[in-house]
Design a protein around this motif. Structure first.
Motif, PDB file in Angstrom:
ATOM      1  N   GLY A  92       8.892  13.567  14.887  1.00  0.00           N
ATOM      2  CA  GLY A  92       9.514  12.479  15.627  1.00  0.00           C
ATOM      3  C   GLY A  92       9.125  11.127  15.058  1.00  0.00           C
ATOM      4  N   GLU A  93       9.685  10.076  15.675  1.00  0.00           N
ATOM      5  CA  GLU A  93       9.408   8.716  15.237  1.00  0.00           C
ATOM      6  C   GLU A  93       8.176   8.187  15.958  1.00  0.00           C
ATOM      7  N   ARG A  94       7.237   7.683  15.176  1.00  0.00           N
ATOM      8  CA  ARG A  94       6.014   7.143  15.748  1.00  0.00           C
ATOM      9  C   ARG A  94       5.448   6.105  14.790  1.00  0.00           C
ATOM     10  N   ARG A  95       4.473   5.345  15.275  1.00  0.00           N
ATOM     11  CA  ARG A  95       3.892   4.287  14.456  1.00  0.00           C
ATOM     12  C   ARG A  95       3.035   4.858  13.334  1.00  0.00           C
ATOM     13  N   ASP A 106       4.280   0.177   4.632  1.00  0.00           N
ATOM     14  CA  ASP A 106       3.529   1.366   5.026  1.00  0.00           C
ATOM     15  C   ASP A 106       2.160   1.360   4.356  1.00  0.00           C
ATOM     16  N   ASP A 118      13.136   1.815   3.812  1.00  0.00           N
ATOM     17  CA  ASP A 118      13.534   3.192   4.082  1.00  0.00           C
ATOM     18  C   ASP A 118      14.697   3.581   3.194  1.00  0.00           C
ATOM     19  N   ARG A 178      15.721   0.656  12.144  1.00  0.00           N
ATOM     20  CA  ARG A 178      14.786  -0.106  11.322  1.00  0.00           C
ATOM     21  C   ARG A 178      15.370  -0.388   9.947  1.00  0.00           C
ATOM     22  N   ARG A 196      18.846   7.214  16.022  1.00  0.00           N
ATOM     23  CA  ARG A 196      17.557   7.344  15.351  1.00  0.00           C
ATOM     24  C   ARG A 196      16.930   5.975  15.137  1.00  0.00           C
ATOM     25  N   SER A 197      15.662   5.888  15.484  1.00  0.00           N
ATOM     26  CA  SER A 197      14.982   4.608  15.290  1.00  0.00           C
ATOM     27  C   SER A 197      14.819   4.286  13.811  1.00  0.00           C
ATOM     28  N   ALA A 198      14.761   5.322  12.973  1.00  0.00           N
ATOM     29  CA  ALA A 198      14.648   5.078  11.539  1.00  0.00           C
ATOM     30  C   ALA A 198      15.885   4.365  11.015  1.00  0.00           C
ATOM     31  N   HIS A 216       3.012   2.860   9.730  1.00  0.00           N
ATOM     32  CA  HIS A 216       4.198   2.041   9.522  1.00  0.00           C
ATOM     33  C   HIS A 216       3.917   0.654  10.114  1.00  0.00           C
ATOM     34  N   ASP A 262       2.323   8.472  11.248  1.00  0.00           N
ATOM     35  CA  ASP A 262       2.619   9.861  10.923  1.00  0.00           C
ATOM     36  C   ASP A 262       1.395  10.471  10.236  1.00  0.00           C
TER      37      ASP A 262
END
Length: 314
Positions: free
Chosen positions: A61-64, A139, A207, A274, A269-271, A133, A66
Motif C-alpha cells: 500500500g501507499e505509506r510514507r 526519497d 515517480d 503525487r 491511487r495516491s502515487a 518518501h 516503505d
C-alpha cells in the motif's frame, strides 16, 4: 526448481522462496582437435547441488515509509574432476620444434594429471531496507545486510608420466620445466570467513510516468499552444478572441482504460496524484497549481495549468 509462496497480512506481505538445483556435467574432449594421439582426453566434470531459502516481509500500500526485511540461507556443494591426459604424440603437437626431442617426449608423451576439488558453502544472511518518501520527488533509501559465509573444501592434483630418472640431471630439470605449465601435483584446503556489508543510498527522482501503468491503454498529451491576446488569430469579426490567464497555460492529457472500474482505481491511487502534481510542476514552469479535483467520471483536473481527462476505450 523453485517454489514461491505469498501470504497477505494487514499492510504487509510475507514471501517464501525455496529453490533447489542439481546439475551434472561430464564432458570428454579431444584436446588437440586433430587425428593425432596428442591431447587424448581433456575434460572438467562437475556435480553441483544447491539449496536456498529466503523468507521476507514487505510493506504494502501507499505509506510514507516503505520497507522490506528478511533472512536468506544458501548451501552449495560442488564436486569437480579435471583430467588432462596426453597421448603418444603430445610433444610433437604441443612443444616447439627447438625443444630437445628426447626431453620433450619424456616430459609430455603419455603424461597426465588429475585434479579433484570439492568446495562446500554455507551462507547465512539477514537484510533490511527502508525507503522514506520525504517529498513526492525525494526519497531516502537505507539498507543493511549482514552475511556470514563458511566455505570449506579441498583441492588435490596428482600427476603421472614417464620416469625421468634415466635422463641426465640437466635433462631432468628441462623436463620438469616443461611439465610445470601443464600441471603438477598440488593441494590446499580452504576454511571459513566472516563478512558484512552496509549500504546507504540517497535518490532524487520523480515517480514513473502514468503512461507506463499497465491499466493505461492510451495516453496522449496535448501541450499548451502559445497565444497572445494582444495579437489574436484569426482576427474574425464578432468573435471574442481573449483567453483568460488560467487557460493560457492549459495542457490536457487524454487517457483511455478498458472499463470505468480500471479508470477509477487508477485515479484513486495516491502515487498517481503525487506524480501528476510533481510532473506538472516540473514540465509547465509557470504559476503553482491552484487545485486538484476529481469528478464522478474519473477525470482529474489541475487548474490553471493542467487538465487531465479520462475516457473509455478508443
Amino acid at each position: 526448481m523453485s517454489a514461491i509462496a505469498d501470504l497477505s497480512l494487514p499492510g504487509n506481505s510475507l514471501t517464501s522462496v525455496t529453490a533447489w538445483r542439481y546439475w551434472h556435467w561430464y564432458p570428454h574432449n579431444d584436446g588437440d582437435s586433430t587425428s593425432l594421439d596428442a591431447g587424448r582426453d581433456f575434460h572438467q566434470s562437475n556435480e553441483q547441488r544447491q539449496f536456498s531459502q529466503e523468507l521476507r516481509i514487505a510493506s504494502e500500500g501507499e505509506r510514507r515509509i516503505d520497507y522490506v526485511a528478511g533472512v536468506y540461507y544458501l548451501w552449495q556443494e560442488i564436486k569437480a574432476n579435471a583430467v588432462n591426459a596426453y597421448g603418444t604424440r603430445a610433444a610433437d603437437r604441443f612443444l616447439a620444434p627447438t625443444v630437445d626431442r628426447v626431453v620433450g617426449a619424456a616430459a609430455l608423451n603419455n603424461y597426465s594429471y588429475v585434479s579433484d576439488s570439492s568446495p562446500i558453502t554455507n551462507s547465512y544472511a539477514a537484510f533490511t531496507q527502508g525507503i522514506w518518501h520525504i517529498t513526492p520527488m525525494l526519497d531516502l533509501t537505507g539498507g543493511l545486510r549482514y552475511t556470514y559465509e563458511d566455505k570449506r573444501g579441498y583441492f588435490n592434483r596428482t600427476a603421472s608420466g614417464a620416469d625421468l630418472s634415466t635422463l641426465t640431471t640437466a635433462q631432468q630439470a628441462a623436463a620438469q620445466a616443461i611439465r610445470a605449465p601443464y600441471g603438477i601435483a598440488n593441494s590446499y584446503t580452504a576454511r571459513g570467513r566472516v563478512s558484512g556489508q552496509a549500504m546507504l543510498t540517497y535518490k532524487v527522482t520523480p515517480d514513473a510516468s502514468p503512461a507506463q501503468d499497465t491499466a493505461v491503454q492510451k495516453w496522449k498529451l496535448h501541450l499548451p499552444i502559445a497565444y497572445d491576446n494582444a495579437s489574436p488569430a484569426p482576427p474574425s469579426p464578432d468573435v471574442g478572441h481573449h483567453i483568460e490567464n488560467d487557460r493560457l497555460n492549459l495542457a490536457v492529457a487524454e487517457v483511455a482504460f478498458e472499463n470505468a472500474r480500471s479508470a477509477a482505481e487508477f485515479f484513486a491511487r495516491s502515487a498517481f496524484i503525487r506524480c501528476l502534481v510533481s510532473r506538472a510542476a516540473i514540465s509547465m514552469r509557470s504559476v503553482p497549481i491552484l487545485s486538484l479535483a476529481s469528478t464522478r467520471s474519473s477525470a482529474m483536473v489541475c487548474r490553471p495549468r493542467l487538465a487531465f481527462a479520462g475516457a473509455g476505450p478508443s
